[in-house]
Motif scaffolding. Structure first.
Motif, PDB file in Angstrom:
ATOM      1  N   VAL A 166       0.850  -1.188   0.000  1.00 40.07           N
ATOM      2  CA  VAL A 166       0.000   0.000   0.000  1.00 40.07           C
ATOM      3  C   VAL A 166       0.892   1.247   0.000  1.00 40.07           C
ATOM      4  N   CYS A 167       0.722   2.078  -1.021  1.00 40.71           N
ATOM      5  CA  CYS A 167       1.510   3.298  -1.180  1.00 40.71           C
ATOM      6  C   CYS A 167       0.570   4.489  -1.381  1.00 40.71           C
TER       7      CYS A 167
ATOM      8  N   ALA B 270      -5.612  -1.198   5.245  1.00 40.34           N
ATOM      9  CA  ALA B 270      -4.657  -0.535   4.344  1.00 40.34           C
ATOM     10  C   ALA B 270      -3.635   0.284   5.130  1.00 40.34           C
ATOM     11  N   LEU B 271      -4.081   0.988   6.156  1.00 41.27           N
ATOM     12  CA  LEU B 271      -3.167   1.796   6.969  1.00 41.27           C
ATOM     13  C   LEU B 271      -2.178   0.908   7.720  1.00 41.27           C
ATOM     14  N   ALA B 272      -2.654  -0.190   8.298  1.00 42.55           N
ATOM     15  CA  ALA B 272      -1.762  -1.109   9.009  1.00 42.55           C
ATOM     16  C   ALA B 272      -0.743  -1.714   8.044  1.00 42.55           C
ATOM     17  N   ALA B 273      -1.190  -2.104   6.856  1.00 37.59           N
ATOM     18  CA  ALA B 273      -0.273  -2.679   5.862  1.00 37.59           C
ATOM     19  C   ALA B 273       0.759  -1.651   5.416  1.00 37.59           C
ATOM     20  N   SER B 274       0.329  -0.407   5.262  1.00 44.18           N
ATOM     21  CA  SER B 274       1.257   0.658   4.872  1.00 44.18           C
ATOM     22  C   SER B 274       2.294   0.913   5.970  1.00 44.18           C
ATOM     23  N   ASN B 275       1.835   1.025   7.206  1.00 44.78           N
ATOM     24  CA  ASN B 275       2.738   1.298   8.328  1.00 44.78           C
ATOM     25  C   ASN B 275       3.710   0.154   8.584  1.00 44.78           C
ATOM     26  N   ASN B 276       3.245  -1.090   8.414  1.00 46.91           N
ATOM     27  CA  ASN B 276       4.064  -2.264   8.709  1.00 46.91           C
ATOM     28  C   ASN B 276       4.796  -2.820   7.489  1.00 46.91           C
ATOM     29  N   LYS B 277       4.633  -2.149   6.341  1.00 48.72           N
ATOM     30  CA  LYS B 277       5.295  -2.579   5.094  1.00 48.72           C
ATOM     31  C   LYS B 277       4.963  -4.029   4.751  1.00 48.72           C
ATOM     32  N   GLU B 278       3.666  -4.374   4.859  1.00 48.39           N
ATOM     33  CA  GLU B 278       3.188  -5.723   4.572  1.00 48.39           C
ATOM     34  C   GLU B 278       2.485  -5.756   3.212  1.00 48.39           C
TER      35      GLU B 278
ATOM     36  N   ARG C  72       5.509  -2.106  -5.936  1.00 48.67           N
ATOM     37  CA  ARG C  72       6.184  -3.381  -6.162  1.00 48.67           C
ATOM     38  C   ARG C  72       7.055  -3.773  -4.974  1.00 48.67           C
ATOM     39  N   ASP C  73       7.451  -2.767  -4.180  1.00 47.11           N
ATOM     40  CA  ASP C  73       8.341  -3.004  -3.044  1.00 47.11           C
ATOM     41  C   ASP C  73       7.861  -2.166  -1.862  1.00 47.11           C
ATOM     42  N   PRO C  74       8.293  -2.487  -0.635  1.00 48.07           N
ATOM     43  CA  PRO C  74       7.809  -1.763   0.548  1.00 48.07           C
ATOM     44  C   PRO C  74       8.202  -0.283   0.573  1.00 48.07           C
ATOM     45  N   SER C  75       9.245   0.094  -0.162  1.00 40.09           N
ATOM     46  CA  SER C  75       9.657   1.504  -0.177  1.00 40.09           C
ATOM     47  C   SER C  75       8.817   2.343  -1.135  1.00 40.09           C
ATOM     48  N   CYS C  76       7.990   1.701  -1.930  1.00 37.42           N
ATOM     49  CA  CYS C  76       7.102   2.372  -2.896  1.00 37.42           C
ATOM     50  C   CYS C  76       7.873   3.136  -3.966  1.00 37.42           C
ATOM     51  N   GLU C  77       9.081   2.708  -4.248  1.00 39.68           N
ATOM     52  CA  GLU C  77       9.865   3.367  -5.292  1.00 39.68           C
ATOM     53  C   GLU C  77       9.284   3.108  -6.677  1.00 39.68           C
ATOM     54  N   THR C  78       8.698   1.922  -6.871  1.00 40.97           N
ATOM     55  CA  THR C  78       8.106   1.581  -8.159  1.00 40.97           C
ATOM     56  C   THR C  78       6.649   1.202  -7.940  1.00 40.97           C
ATOM     57  N   LEU C  79       5.742   1.931  -8.591  1.00 35.06           N
ATOM     58  CA  LEU C  79       4.316   1.656  -8.463  1.00 35.06           C
ATOM     59  C   LEU C  79       3.856   0.722  -9.570  1.00 35.06           C
ATOM     60  N   LYS C  80       2.797  -0.008  -9.288  1.00 31.35           N
ATOM     61  CA  LYS C  80       2.247  -0.958 -10.252  1.00 31.35           C
ATOM     62  C   LYS C  80       1.273  -0.261 -11.206  1.00 31.35           C
ATOM     63  N   THR C  81       1.074  -0.894 -12.339  1.00 27.46           N
ATOM     64  CA  THR C  81       0.095  -0.451 -13.321  1.00 27.46           C
ATOM     65  C   THR C  81      -0.977  -1.538 -13.431  1.00 27.46           C
ATOM     66  N   SER C  82      -1.950  -1.312 -14.297  1.00 33.71           N
ATOM     67  CA  SER C  82      -3.024  -2.276 -14.493  1.00 33.71           C
ATOM     68  C   SER C  82      -3.415  -2.307 -15.960  1.00 33.71           C
ATOM     69  N   ASP C  83      -3.979  -3.426 -16.380  1.00 32.65           N
ATOM     70  CA  ASP C  83      -4.533  -3.505 -17.726  1.00 32.65           C
ATOM     71  C   ASP C  83      -5.818  -2.686 -17.837  1.00 32.65           C
ATOM     72  N   LEU C  84      -6.449  -2.391 -16.713  1.00 37.48           N
ATOM     73  CA  LEU C  84      -7.656  -1.559 -16.696  1.00 37.48           C
ATOM     74  C   LEU C  84      -7.204  -0.104 -16.664  1.00 37.48           C
TER      75      LEU C  84
END
Length: 118
Positions: free
Chosen positions: A12-13, A82-90, A32-44
């Motif tokens: 979560v970024c 989402a907030l917990a996943a963002s804070n804990n890098k999960e 793609r990674d916990p540091s959010c350096e690279t964000l994902k895209t979508s076919d939609l």
């Protein structure tokens, strides 16, 4: 899974909440990674903004309490996960669908859960 929907895993970024005069909104990108350096895209694909001819570069997922049946409880539960996943890098697993052509509100969250470790 519903036709026209996608499933992805990521981090979560850029988690945000819009609680202004309209409906309550939560949104985030997937990294793609916990540091959010690279964000994902979508076919939609969605359009960056009304009047633009360019697609949004990155996947941005929304949960809005409006006609698509998200309610305050949905926002609270999905937002806390989402907030917990963002804070804990999960990693999380998400299912989403495209409901509108524009980036803001166009891709809607259907499900979010903590990713199963492989």
């Amino acid at each position: 899974m519903k036709e026209g929907s996608c499933e992805q895993s990521g981090y979560v970024c850029n988690l945000g909440f819009d609680v202004s005069n309209g409906p309550n909104v939560m949104f985030f990108s997937l990294g793609r990674d916990p540091s959010c350096e690279t964000l994902k895209t979508s076919d939609l694909k969605t359009i960056a903004y009304p009047g633009s001819s360019s697609n949004s570069l990155w996947l941005k997922i929304f949960l809005i309490d409006d006609k698509y049946n998200a309610d305050p409880l949905s926002l609270a539960l999905a937002g806390s996960l989402a907030l917990a996943a963002s804070n804990n890098k999960e990693r999380v697993d998400v299912i989403y669908e495209k409901v509108e052509p524009y980036e803001y509100g166009g891709i809607r969250l259907m499900s979010i859960s903590k990713a199963i470790k492989k």
